[in-house]
Design a protein around this motif. Structure first.
Motif, mmCIF file in Angstrom:
data_model
loop_
_atom_site.group_PDB
_atom_site.id
_atom_site.type_symbol
_atom_site.label_atom_id
_atom_site.label_comp_id
_atom_site.label_asym_id
_atom_site.label_seq_id
_atom_site.Cartn_x
_atom_site.Cartn_y
_atom_site.Cartn_z
ATOM 1 N N GLY A 136 11.056 12.490 12.347
ATOM 2 C CA GLY A 136 9.602 12.367 12.448
ATOM 3 C C GLY A 136 8.888 12.685 11.147
ATOM 4 O O GLY A 136 8.163 11.841 10.595
ATOM 5 N N PRO A 137 9.078 13.898 10.617
ATOM 6 C CA PRO A 137 8.400 14.239 9.362
ATOM 7 C C PRO A 137 8.818 13.341 8.184
ATOM 8 O O PRO A 137 7.981 12.940 7.377
ATOM 9 N N PHE A 138 10.103 13.016 8.092
ATOM 10 C CA PHE A 138 10.600 12.219 6.963
ATOM 11 C C PHE A 138 9.961 10.831 6.933
ATOM 12 O O PHE A 138 9.492 10.374 5.889
ATOM 13 N N PHE A 139 9.935 10.156 8.065
ATOM 14 C CA PHE A 139 9.386 8.795 8.058
ATOM 15 C C PHE A 139 7.864 8.776 8.063
ATOM 16 O O PHE A 139 7.263 7.823 7.568
ATOM 17 N N LEU A 140 7.217 9.806 8.585
ATOM 18 C CA LEU A 140 5.768 9.913 8.442
ATOM 19 C C LEU A 140 5.426 9.972 6.954
ATOM 20 O O LEU A 140 4.569 9.238 6.465
ATOM 21 N N TRP A 141 6.126 10.836 6.229
ATOM 22 C CA TRP A 141 5.931 10.946 4.783
ATOM 23 C C TRP A 141 6.359 9.645 4.091
ATOM 24 O O TRP A 141 5.659 9.142 3.210
ATOM 25 N N GLY A 142 7.506 9.096 4.479
ATOM 26 C CA GLY A 142 8.036 7.900 3.817
ATOM 27 C C GLY A 142 7.127 6.696 3.932
ATOM 28 O O GLY A 142 6.880 5.989 2.946
ATOM 29 N N PHE A 143 6.608 6.444 5.142
ATOM 30 C CA PHE A 143 5.704 5.300 5.304
ATOM 31 C C PHE A 143 4.394 5.538 4.562
ATOM 32 O O PHE A 143 3.801 4.603 4.021
ATOM 33 N N GLY A 144 3.946 6.791 4.519
ATOM 34 C CA GLY A 144 2.756 7.113 3.725
ATOM 35 C C GLY A 144 2.997 6.842 2.244
ATOM 36 O O GLY A 144 2.133 6.301 1.554
ATOM 37 N N MET A 145 4.192 7.204 1.770
ATOM 38 C CA MET A 145 4.545 6.950 0.367
ATOM 39 C C MET A 145 4.581 5.447 0.086
ATOM 40 O O MET A 145 4.099 4.992 -0.946
ATOM 41 N N LEU A 146 5.140 4.677 1.014
ATOM 42 C CA LEU A 146 5.179 3.221 0.811
ATOM 43 C C LEU A 146 3.770 2.635 0.768
ATOM 44 O O LEU A 146 3.485 1.753 -0.047
ATOM 45 N N ASP A 147 2.881 3.119 1.636
ATOM 46 C CA ASP A 147 1.499 2.642 1.626
ATOM 47 C C ASP A 147 0.800 3.000 0.314
ATOM 48 O O ASP A 147 0.064 2.193 -0.241
ATOM 49 N N LYS A 148 1.037 4.215 -0.181
ATOM 50 C CA LYS A 148 0.419 4.615 -1.450
ATOM 51 C C LYS A 148 0.976 3.807 -2.614
ATOM 52 O O LYS A 148 0.250 3.432 -3.532
ATOM 53 N N THR A 149 2.274 3.541 -2.597
ATOM 54 C CA THR A 149 2.921 2.823 -3.691
ATOM 55 C C THR A 149 2.555 1.343 -3.702
ATOM 56 O O THR A 149 2.263 0.779 -4.751
ATOM 57 N N MET A 150 2.583 0.718 -2.534
ATOM 58 C CA MET A 150 2.391 -0.733 -2.437
ATOM 59 C C MET A 150 1.004 -1.136 -1.948
ATOM 60 O O MET A 150 0.696 -2.318 -1.909
ATOM 61 N N GLY A 151 0.214 -0.169 -1.547
ATOM 62 C CA GLY A 151 -1.107 -0.483 -1.012
ATOM 63 C C GLY A 151 -1.039 -0.820 0.473
ATOM 64 O O GLY A 151 0.029 -1.054 1.022
ATOM 65 N N PRO A 152 -2.211 -0.865 1.096
ATOM 66 C CA PRO A 152 -2.260 -1.064 2.540
ATOM 67 C C PRO A 152 -2.187 -2.532 2.977
ATOM 68 O O PRO A 152 -2.297 -2.823 4.150
ATOM 69 N N GLY A 153 -2.009 -3.444 2.043
ATOM 70 C CA GLY A 153 -2.019 -4.872 2.378
ATOM 71 C C GLY A 153 -1.044 -5.233 3.485
ATOM 72 O O GLY A 153 0.005 -4.619 3.642
ATOM 73 N N LYS A 154 -1.419 -6.254 4.256
ATOM 74 C CA LYS A 154 -0.595 -6.682 5.376
ATOM 75 C C LYS A 154 -0.079 -8.108 5.182
ATOM 76 O O LYS A 154 0.268 -8.780 6.138
ATOM 77 N N THR A 155 0.003 -8.543 3.941
ATOM 78 C CA THR A 155 0.528 -9.886 3.685
ATOM 79 C C THR A 155 2.052 -9.849 3.770
ATOM 80 O O THR A 155 2.671 -8.784 3.696
ATOM 81 N N LEU A 156 2.639 -11.016 3.891
ATOM 82 C CA LEU A 156 4.091 -11.102 3.949
ATOM 83 C C LEU A 156 4.714 -10.549 2.664
ATOM 84 O O LEU A 156 5.710 -9.827 2.713
#
Length: 187
Positions: free
Chosen positions: A64-84
């Motif tokens: 739980g904590p690892f992937f909460l942090w991990g997905f947050g890191m991915l959003d910060k790194t790549m931005g919140p865009g929802k394109t393919l």
């Protein structure tokens, strides 16, 4: 002042606790599903509740904590865009950074909880990492592209845990099948 700081700290901890509790619940159900499949041909169909507790603890304190942090890191790194394109980039980055890190931590943590320590964890990684990473590389990219394109960030842990129900049943089955084989080989 101290009460406001405590309230602020609790509001920051709430998402981590929520992610951990959700993962623990999913890990518990996944392990029970795996045990049901493993025990279907046995006379003694009783559950190994210590195994379920270990697996649930991993969900609570690691997944739980690892992937909460991990997905947050991915959003910060790549931005919140929802394109393919953004979804594919997030998926690829997660697959080569988060997933191998998590699998390694999972095997080490399970070995510690099972009482086999560092050497047991090293052996699990040596014997199982490639097979689990390969299996996960088929399952998770499809789930994660869908996640990053269509699921709101606030609902990602819920979606991932829904997918995890099947994956973690497989992971529990695999972890305990190989553990059982290793115990037989030691005798």
């Amino acid at each position: 002042m101290a009460l406001a700081a405590q309230g602020s700290m609790m509001s920051r901890a709430a998402p981590v606790m929520r992610a951990g509790c959700l993962s623990a619940s999913v890990f518990c159900v996944s392990d029970l599903m795996a045990q049901h499949v493993q025990n279907r041909h046995k006379l003694d169909k009783s559950n190994d509740w210590k195994r379920t507790a270990r697996f649930s603890l991993v969900g609570l304190t690691l997944h739980g904590p690892f992937f909460l942090w991990g997905f947050g890191m991915l959003d910060k790194t790549m931005g919140p865009g929802k394109t393919l394109t953004v979804a594919l980039k997030k998926t690829a980055l997660g697959q080569v950074t988060l997933f191998p890190t998590y699998l390694t931590a999972f095997f080490m943590y399970m070995s510690a909880l099972e009482g086999t320590g560092f050497e047991g964890g090293r052996k699990k990684i040596q014997d199982n990492f490639v097979a689990m990473y390969t299996s996960g590389s088929v399952f998770w990219p499809v789930a994660n592209v869908t996640n990053f394109m269509f699921v709101a960030p606030a609902a990602r842990m819920l979606y991932v845990n829904a997918c995890s129900l099947l994956w973690n049943a497989f992971l529990s089955w695999y972890n305990n099948t190989t553990r059982h084989q290793q115990l037989i080989c030691q005798d």
